[in-house]
Design a protein around this motif. Structure first.
Motif, short mmCIF file in Angstrom:
data_model
loop_
_atom_site.label_atom_id
_atom_site.label_comp_id
_atom_site.label_asym_id
_atom_site.label_seq_id
_atom_site.Cartn_x
_atom_site.Cartn_y
_atom_site.Cartn_z
N VAL A 21 -9.60 -10.80 -43.02
CA VAL A 21 -9.01 -9.50 -43.31
C VAL A 21 -8.24 -9.99 -44.86
O VAL A 21 -7.33 -10.61 -44.64
N ILE A 22 -8.54 -8.90 -45.86
CA ILE A 22 -7.50 -9.03 -47.01
C ILE A 22 -6.63 -7.98 -46.76
O ILE A 22 -6.72 -6.82 -46.54
N HIS A 23 -5.29 -8.50 -46.76
CA HIS A 23 -4.10 -7.52 -46.28
C HIS A 23 -3.68 -6.75 -47.62
O HIS A 23 -3.18 -5.58 -47.19
N HIS A 24 -3.80 -7.06 -48.65
CA HIS A 24 -3.25 -6.30 -49.87
C HIS A 24 -4.42 -5.13 -50.39
O HIS A 24 -5.62 -5.48 -50.00
N GLU A 25 -4.16 -4.30 -50.79
CA GLU A 25 -4.97 -3.28 -51.06
C GLU A 25 -5.86 -3.57 -52.27
O GLU A 25 -7.09 -3.34 -52.58
N SER A 80 -13.89 -7.82 -44.12
CA SER A 80 -13.25 -6.59 -44.91
C SER A 80 -14.42 -5.92 -45.75
O SER A 80 -15.41 -6.86 -46.04
N ARG A 86 -10.85 -2.48 -43.34
CA ARG A 86 -10.65 -3.62 -42.66
C ARG A 86 -11.30 -3.51 -41.39
O ARG A 86 -11.13 -2.71 -40.38
N HIS A 114 -12.37 -15.90 -48.82
CA HIS A 114 -13.14 -14.65 -48.22
C HIS A 114 -14.51 -14.55 -48.63
O HIS A 114 -15.04 -13.57 -49.62
#
Length: 304
Positions: free
Chosen positions: A177-181, A223, A218, A246
């Motif tokens: 999961v990539i948390h920043h946009e 992602s 997500r 990732h």
């Protein structure tokens, strides 16, 4: 075989010969002229010359244009998804599993084999009757490729890639999961010292590589993102996404063994933009992701 003769004018005095000839022979690229000079097809006052020779007023230039020769790849009647075509360029939506260029182990069934059959009017690239592959995508990556049909188109599209003015956007599903946009990976890529069949982020022999990404959705362990290439290194997105932890789902070379069920990496070249080499028109093309990748994405969406 054709022969052309020119006499250098005062305006062309002390100008490189390859520049003089590219101005005079507007249908021939400068790179092609440099090849002719290197191969001895251009004489100045009956003597061989070099591309950096500065012409003098009154010089007599003789250009012998060799006949185009066919390359070893054979034409094969392979169906192609042609998104756009005119006398200068072809845009193809390549399926996953198709190799772009013939090579040891893949002499047939490639995009080049298919294009040689499809294009019956190729005038030639650098003296060879062949389609001008400007950029490549991996065998197990699907999506859009631009192909030149003549020298002028080939030189223009290559220059656009070098100038970073083309638009190349990929859709991909990656592990984690990539948390920043949004994000940018700016890390040089070169041959992996431990595995010469692979690429890696390295300062030792790496070349500039920049990938911009945007997160679209997500999921619990994955992602769904888009990646826009600023450069075009071998396996760039696959290497960069592995580098930041990732890796692309389904990637047999750079990803984990436990991954999503897909035949090849979940990576699709969905958007391609460039300036038309003849008209100057801004061209933009989109191709929907392949059915198996679309089903994979829907499965992840349904299980959320």
């Amino acid at each position: 075989m054709s022969t052309f003769e020119f006499t250098v004018t005062e305006e062309q005095h002390l100008t490189r010969i390859d520049k003089v000839l590219s101005d005079l022979m507007k249908d021939v690229s400068r790179s092609q002229i440099q090849l002719w000079i290197k191969d001895g097809h251009v004489l100045v006052n009956d003597s061989a010359t070099k591309s950096n020779y500065k012409t003098e007023t009154g010089d007599h230039i003789y250009v012998t244009v060799p006949e185009a020769v066919e390359i070893e790849a054979i034409a094969e009647d392979i169906p192609l998804d042609i998104v756009y075509e005119d006398e200068d360029v072809i845009v193809v939506n390549k399926p996953r599993g198709m190799v772009v260029h013939p090579a040891p182990g893949h002499p047939n069934g490639t995009l080049v084999n298919a294009l040689l059959y499809h294009c019956t009017d190729l005038p030639g690239i650098n003296g060879e009757i062949r389609p001008g592959i400007v950029h490549r995508i991996d065998k197990d990556t699907s999506g859009l490729l631009m192909v030149a049909k003549n020298d002028q188109a080939h030189e223009s599209l290559v220059d656009q890639l070098k100038a970073k003015t083309t638009k190349r956007v990929y859709q991909t599903i990656v592990h984690g999961v990539i948390h920043h946009e949004h994000g940018t990976v700016d890390a040089p890529i070169g041959r992996d010292r431990r595995d010469r069949q692979s690429m890696a982020v390295t300062d030792e022999n790496g070349r500039e590589a920049v990938t911009h990404f945007t997160v679209l959705e997500r999921f619990e362990h994955y992602s769904y993102i888009t990646c826009q290439l600023e450069t075009g290194r071998t396996h760039q997105i696959r290497v960069h996404m592995k580098y930041i932890g990732h890796p692309v789902a389904g990637d047999p070379k750079y990803g984990p063994k436990k991954t999503l069920d897909i035949n090849g990496q979940a990576l699709h070249a969905s958007v391609l933009g460039f300036t038309h080499p003849r008209t100057g028109e801004e061209m933009l093309f989109e191709a929907p992701m392949p059915e198996d990748m679309e089903k994979l994405l829907k499965k992840l969406q349904d299980s959320r």
